[in-house]
Motif scaffolding. Structure first.
Motif, PDB file in Angstrom:
ATOM      1  N   GLN A 142      43.315 -34.596  24.971  1.00  0.00           N
ATOM      2  CA  GLN A 142      43.447 -35.768  24.108  1.00  0.00           C
ATOM      3  C   GLN A 142      43.448 -35.382  22.629  1.00  0.00           C
ATOM      4  N   MET A 143      42.679 -34.370  22.265  1.00  0.00           N
ATOM      5  CA  MET A 143      42.701 -33.889  20.884  1.00  0.00           C
ATOM      6  C   MET A 143      44.086 -33.355  20.525  1.00  0.00           C
ATOM      7  N   ALA A 144      44.685 -32.586  21.441  1.00  0.00           N
ATOM      8  CA  ALA A 144      45.985 -31.975  21.169  1.00  0.00           C
ATOM      9  C   ALA A 144      47.119 -32.973  21.223  1.00  0.00           C
ATOM     10  N   VAL A 145      46.915 -34.079  21.933  1.00  0.00           N
ATOM     11  CA  VAL A 145      47.982 -35.070  22.121  1.00  0.00           C
ATOM     12  C   VAL A 145      47.784 -36.259  21.173  1.00  0.00           C
ATOM     13  N   ALA A 146      46.869 -37.162  21.510  1.00  0.00           N
ATOM     14  CA  ALA A 146      46.656 -38.356  20.682  1.00  0.00           C
ATOM     15  C   ALA A 146      46.063 -37.981  19.324  1.00  0.00           C
ATOM     16  N   GLY A 147      45.120 -37.029  19.309  1.00  0.00           N
ATOM     17  CA  GLY A 147      44.552 -36.584  18.040  1.00  0.00           C
ATOM     18  C   GLY A 147      45.599 -35.966  17.138  1.00  0.00           C
ATOM     19  N   GLY A 148      46.491 -35.184  17.742  1.00  0.00           N
ATOM     20  CA  GLY A 148      47.572 -34.579  16.975  1.00  0.00           C
ATOM     21  C   GLY A 148      48.564 -35.591  16.462  1.00  0.00           C
ATOM     22  N   ALA A 149      48.904 -36.576  17.296  1.00  0.00           N
ATOM     23  CA  ALA A 149      49.843 -37.615  16.870  1.00  0.00           C
ATOM     24  C   ALA A 149      49.296 -38.396  15.682  1.00  0.00           C
ATOM     25  N   LYS A 150      48.007 -38.734  15.731  1.00  0.00           N
ATOM     26  CA  LYS A 150      47.401 -39.429  14.591  1.00  0.00           C
ATOM     27  C   LYS A 150      47.427 -38.544  13.349  1.00  0.00           C
ATOM     28  N   ALA A 151      47.192 -37.256  13.537  1.00  0.00           N
ATOM     29  CA  ALA A 151      47.142 -36.331  12.404  1.00  0.00           C
ATOM     30  C   ALA A 151      48.453 -36.293  11.643  1.00  0.00           C
ATOM     31  N   VAL A 152      49.567 -36.461  12.339  1.00  0.00           N
ATOM     32  CA  VAL A 152      50.879 -36.405  11.676  1.00  0.00           C
ATOM     33  C   VAL A 152      51.455 -37.805  11.450  1.00  0.00           C
TER      34      VAL A 152
END
Length: 473
Positions: free
Chosen positions: A356-366
């Motif tokens: 979830q960090m790599a997917v949803a967390g990453g999407a929010k980050a960008v």
């Protein structure tokens, strides 16, 4: 174009379930229980048996041109390592093109569908460099946020007591850099085709307040990502206290630079108070465990960040401090590395949390959390299909745990970005990888002599950083 993936495992509400997934155009149209969506003659049907479908990972922090420095730079602390990196950075536009292609390919084949490229740009050829990067990412088809690295303070001022070192000529002024960023955003920001421009000040340690604030204003006005390095090393922590008398996080907040569009790479030396502040403003910490270890920077307080509600993403960092661009490796380290920092095993990250960090967390980050990062109807079809029948995914135990904690290789069977299929049967459809490998094999790189450049600042670094450590022991 419609694609129906039947009876495929996926992560739904934290657990693995078998579902049918219908893709229509660039979107996810339907997610339903397995074997409940009827197929139609005009659809492409994929049997999802022994397959796992996940939203694509986001490589939340990298430097694509460092592909050419892979295996070149010795193990050194960041401040000395940087002297080698600057000296051996590519100088030819085609190297930047192939660097973007290589970064995109390696990210994609390890489960990523988007990169945050904190990109070096050739002085005097900044727009041409960004054009080469855009061409590389569009050739492969991956999403890319390109945030050119900009700074307006000399290299040596990034050291504690750096004013004691000889000063080189100052780089371009903040006003000139901001005007350049306006031009880059106007020409290349193209969300419809998966290319985004971000503002990327190198970090507080080599940027004036004028530049940091100007980047924030540009980010606000154009709704662009704001991406920067933050407290990667103990030296940067000391410099912040020396320069501001408060933490770097507090200073960035006082300048108005911390928003939900802000992502901060590393954060190894942030405090509990910093974590609470970052969580309160909705910014993102991008964890780069491989480079943090390779450079001896330390262990970022990821477990504390997660418990505080701070959004965390995962990045590979550049290949000069990672020597690879493998998202599954970065995710594995992110999952298990911090077990040694907290004896309470109930606080340890689970594979599901790391994904979830790599997917949803990453999407929010960008700044794309409303477009991608979840497997739900209406979201963009940025998806990866993993082959669970591959030998590295056997025996048939917990496939998600094996994907994250195992050593999976060549398990990406298919990939889609904005509904466009980029990988099929493990093979890239958009580029000839043999041409990429030929270029990497035969293109000359900077020689080993560049590895001695850190000696120019090594004595100061040892006097300021290592002597103070010794005095505390």
């Amino acid at each position: 174009m419609q694609t129906l993936i039947q009876s495929v495992l996926t992560l739904q509400n934290g657990t693995l379930e078998a579902v049918d997934v219908l893709l229509m155009g660039d979107r996810i149209h339907t997610v339903a229980p397995a074997n409940t969506v009827p197929s139609a003659p005009h659809q492409r049907v994929i049997d999802g048996t022994d397959r796992l479908l996940l939203p694509g990972f986001v490589n939340g922090h990298t430097h694509s041109s460092q592909v050419w420095q892979r295996g070149l730079i010795p193990q050194l602390p960041l401040e000395l390592w940087l002297a080698n990196v600057f000296d051996s950075t590519p100088r030819q536009l085609d190297q930047f093109y192939w660097g973007a292609v290589s970064t995109a390919v390696d990210t994609l084949l390890s489960g990523g569908t988007c990169v945050m490229d904190h990109a070096y740009v050739i002085p005097g050829q900044e727009l041409e460099t960004v054009a080469a990067l855009v061409r590389g990412y569009r050739t492969v088809g991956i999403r890319a946020v390109i945030a050119p690295l900009i700074q307006d303070l000399p290299f040596t001022l990034g050291f504690p007591k750096g004013c004691l070192l000889p000063q080189s000529a100052s780089p371009r002024s903040a006003a000139e850099l901001l005007a350049m960023m306006e031009a880059i955003a106007a020409e290349f920001h193209d969300p419809e085709h998966g290319i985004y421009i971000g503002v990327g000040p190198t970090g507080f340690h080599r940027c004036s307040d004028e530049l940091l604030t100007g980047c924030g204003e540009l980010s606000d006005r154009r709704n662009l990502c704001y991406h920067t390095h933050l407290l990667e090393t103990r030296a940067q922590q000391r410099l912040a206290q020396e320069r501001y008398g408060i933490s770097a996080v507090q200073h960035l907040h006082s300048l108005g630079c911390l928003t939900p569009r802000t992502s901060l790479a590393h954060g190894v030396w942030i405090s509990d108070e910093d974590i609470a502040l970052l969580a309160s403003v909705g910014s993102t910490l991008v964890h780069n465990p491989v480079s943090n270890l390779r450079l001896g920077s330390g262990l970022a307080p990821i477990l504390k960040a997660v418990r505080a509600g701070l959004n965390v993403a995962i990045g590979c960092d550049g290949a000069a401090s990672n020597d690879a661009q493998n998202m599954l490796e970065a995710i594995k380290l992110s999952t298990i590395l911090h077990n040694v920092t907290d004896s309470n095993y109930e606080h340890w990250l689970t594979p599901e949390q790391a994904v979830q960090m790599a997917v949803a967390g990453g999407a929010k980050a960008v700044n794309l959390g409303d477009r991608t990062g979840t497997l739900t109807p209406g979201m963009d079809a940025d998806l990866i299909l993993y082959n669970l029948d591959h030998p590295t995914m056997l025996p048939c135990t917990n496939p998600l745990q094996l994907l994250v904690l195992g050593r999976p290789t060549d398990v990406v069977e298919a990939a889609w970005v904005q509904g466009r299929q980029l990988v099929d049967q493990g093979q890239l459809l958009t580029i000839d990888t043999a041409a990429l490998h030929h270029t990497l094999r035969h293109r000359a790189v900077v020689g080993q002599e560049s590895q001695a450049q850190h000696h120019l600042v090594e004595a100061h670094y040892r006097a300021v950083m290592l002597s103070s450590v010794s005095s505390l022991q």
